[in-house]
Design a protein around this motif. Structure first.
Motif, PDB file in Angstrom:
ATOM      1  N   TRP A 139      28.772  44.780  77.605  1.00 57.95           N
ATOM      2  CA  TRP A 139      29.127  45.768  76.582  1.00 57.95           C
ATOM      3  C   TRP A 139      27.920  46.628  76.303  1.00 57.95           C
ATOM      4  O   TRP A 139      26.791  46.125  76.239  1.00 57.95           O
ATOM      5  CB  TRP A 139      29.564  45.031  75.318  1.00 57.95           C
ATOM      6  N   GLN A 140      28.140  47.937  76.138  1.00 53.30           N
ATOM      7  CA  GLN A 140      27.034  48.783  75.721  1.00 53.30           C
ATOM      8  C   GLN A 140      27.552  49.970  74.919  1.00 53.30           C
ATOM      9  O   GLN A 140      28.658  50.473  75.145  1.00 53.30           O
ATOM     10  CB  GLN A 140      26.189  49.242  76.894  1.00 53.30           C
ATOM     11  N   HIS A 141      26.721  50.382  73.968  1.00 56.54           N
ATOM     12  CA  HIS A 141      27.090  51.486  73.085  1.00 56.54           C
ATOM     13  C   HIS A 141      25.854  51.907  72.305  1.00 56.54           C
ATOM     14  O   HIS A 141      25.120  51.075  71.786  1.00 56.54           O
ATOM     15  CB  HIS A 141      28.204  51.042  72.118  1.00 56.54           C
ATOM     16  N   GLU A 142      25.627  53.210  72.267  1.00 55.62           N
ATOM     17  CA  GLU A 142      24.540  53.784  71.490  1.00 55.62           C
ATOM     18  C   GLU A 142      23.191  53.089  71.736  1.00 55.62           C
ATOM     19  O   GLU A 142      22.466  52.738  70.809  1.00 55.62           O
ATOM     20  CB  GLU A 142      24.874  53.778  70.001  1.00 55.62           C
ATOM     21  N   TYR A 231      35.257  40.836  61.037  1.00 55.24           N
ATOM     22  CA  TYR A 231      34.316  41.808  61.598  1.00 55.24           C
ATOM     23  C   TYR A 231      34.871  42.364  62.905  1.00 55.24           C
ATOM     24  O   TYR A 231      35.718  41.732  63.560  1.00 55.24           O
ATOM     25  CB  TYR A 231      32.954  41.165  61.839  1.00 55.24           C
ATOM     26  N   ARG A 232      34.351  43.534  63.277  1.00 55.24           N
ATOM     27  CA  ARG A 232      34.779  44.170  64.519  1.00 55.24           C
ATOM     28  C   ARG A 232      33.575  44.828  65.176  1.00 55.24           C
ATOM     29  O   ARG A 232      32.841  45.580  64.537  1.00 55.24           O
ATOM     30  CB  ARG A 232      35.860  45.210  64.236  1.00 55.24           C
ATOM     31  N   LEU A 233      33.384  44.545  66.457  1.00 57.22           N
ATOM     32  CA  LEU A 233      32.389  45.247  67.248  1.00 57.22           C
ATOM     33  C   LEU A 233      33.090  46.456  67.872  1.00 57.22           C
ATOM     34  O   LEU A 233      34.171  46.316  68.466  1.00 57.22           O
ATOM     35  CB  LEU A 233      31.843  44.335  68.347  1.00 57.22           C
ATOM     36  N   VAL A 234      32.499  47.635  67.734  1.00 59.96           N
ATOM     37  CA  VAL A 234      33.154  48.827  68.270  1.00 59.96           C
ATOM     38  C   VAL A 234      33.314  48.692  69.778  1.00 59.96           C
ATOM     39  O   VAL A 234      32.570  47.959  70.437  1.00 59.96           O
ATOM     40  CB  VAL A 234      32.360  50.109  67.920  1.00 59.96           C
ATOM     41  N   GLU A 235      34.280  49.408  70.319  1.00 60.69           N
ATOM     42  CA  GLU A 235      34.490  49.374  71.767  1.00 60.69           C
ATOM     43  C   GLU A 235      33.277  49.928  72.486  1.00 60.69           C
ATOM     44  O   GLU A 235      32.639  50.864  72.033  1.00 60.69           O
ATOM     45  CB  GLU A 235      35.732  50.183  72.138  1.00 60.69           C
ATOM     46  N   GLY A 236      32.982  49.348  73.638  1.00 59.24           N
ATOM     47  CA  GLY A 236      31.855  49.803  74.415  1.00 59.24           C
ATOM     48  C   GLY A 236      32.117  51.159  75.037  1.00 59.24           C
ATOM     49  O   GLY A 236      33.277  51.577  75.215  1.00 59.24           O
TER      50      GLY A 236
END
Length: 237
Positions: A139-142, A231-236
């Motif tokens: 997973w990756q984001h920002e 909780y929620r981790l935003v989509e990658g």
């Protein structure tokens, strides 16, 4: 929906290793260290609003401290159509044939490779008509990258040190990226079923994760709170 596996294995080290490896592949893993515990998990594993058994597959050791695993196999075959993979150090051909005739879907002799176990699990699930979605392991984001298979966490290309518990919590959210994971699910999967009411654990560790991963921890853009739910981790990306 995440596939749920029951692992019945009395060897603590092997149980922990298999649970961690299966979790990386996206499975929700329930564990039991004895025959009686395995029977109890089967009896109480139903998901809310669903009929028993609430499981998708069982990995079953035979040499358990309070009896033989084939007792659980017999119980499962009487009540449910779950795929059951026997994992055992016993390699006598007669033993294998007897258990396969009794309803086991496969028999894997210890020691075995994780890749082989996963392949046999996929075959057993397909034979029962269960569709498999690819597991999220990266997973990756920002600028934040999480690799569950490696495992490692990077922020702007630099390694981020996480404690084992922080990593387990983040990994659980990665496997459900874009979806809400409830407080109870997180507490059960990361700390154990006996901790489902300890929500202060989540507040503490989510704060620590945000401090390490978010650009502005007080205004999270990656690890989001869903008030009253989880909780929620935003989509990658």
């Amino acid at each position: 929906m995440t596939l749920r596996v029951l692992l019945v294995e009395d060897d603590r080290a092997l149980r922990a290793t298999l649970r961690a490896a299966l979790a990386v592949e996206g499975y929700e893993v329930l564990t039991a260290a004895s025959l009686s515990e395995g029977l109890a998990v089967v009896a109480h594993a139903a998901r809310p609003g669903e009929a028993s058994p609430g499981l998708d597959l069982v990995l079953l050791d035979l040499g358990l401290p309070d009896g033989d695993g084939d007792t659980l196999l017999q119980s499962l075959r009487k009540r449910h159509g779950l795929p059951v993979l026997v994992i055992s150090a016993r390699e006598a051909e007669g033993q294998k044939i007897r258990l396969l005739d009794a309803g086991a879907d496969d028999y894997l002799v210890k020691p075995f490779g994780m890749a082989e176990l996963l392949a046999r699990m996929r075959v057993a699930l397909r034979h029962r008509g269960t569709a498999l979605a690819p597991a999220i392991t990266r997973w990756q984001h920002e600028g934040v990258c999480v690799d569950l298979a490696d495992p490692r966490v990077l922020r702007d290309g630099q390694p981020v040190h996480l404690t084992p518990t922080e990593f387990k919590l983040l990994a659980r959210l990665v496997r459900s990226a874009g979806r809400i994971v409830t407080h109870r699910q997180l507490l059960a999967d990361v700390w154990g079923a006996e901790y489902v009411d300890h929500t202060h654990y989540l507040r503490l560790y989510m704060g620590q994760l945000r401090a390490k991963l978010e650009a502005v921890p007080a205004e999270p853009r990656l690890l989001l709170t869903e008030p009253g739910m989880g909780y929620r981790l935003v989509e990658g990306a």
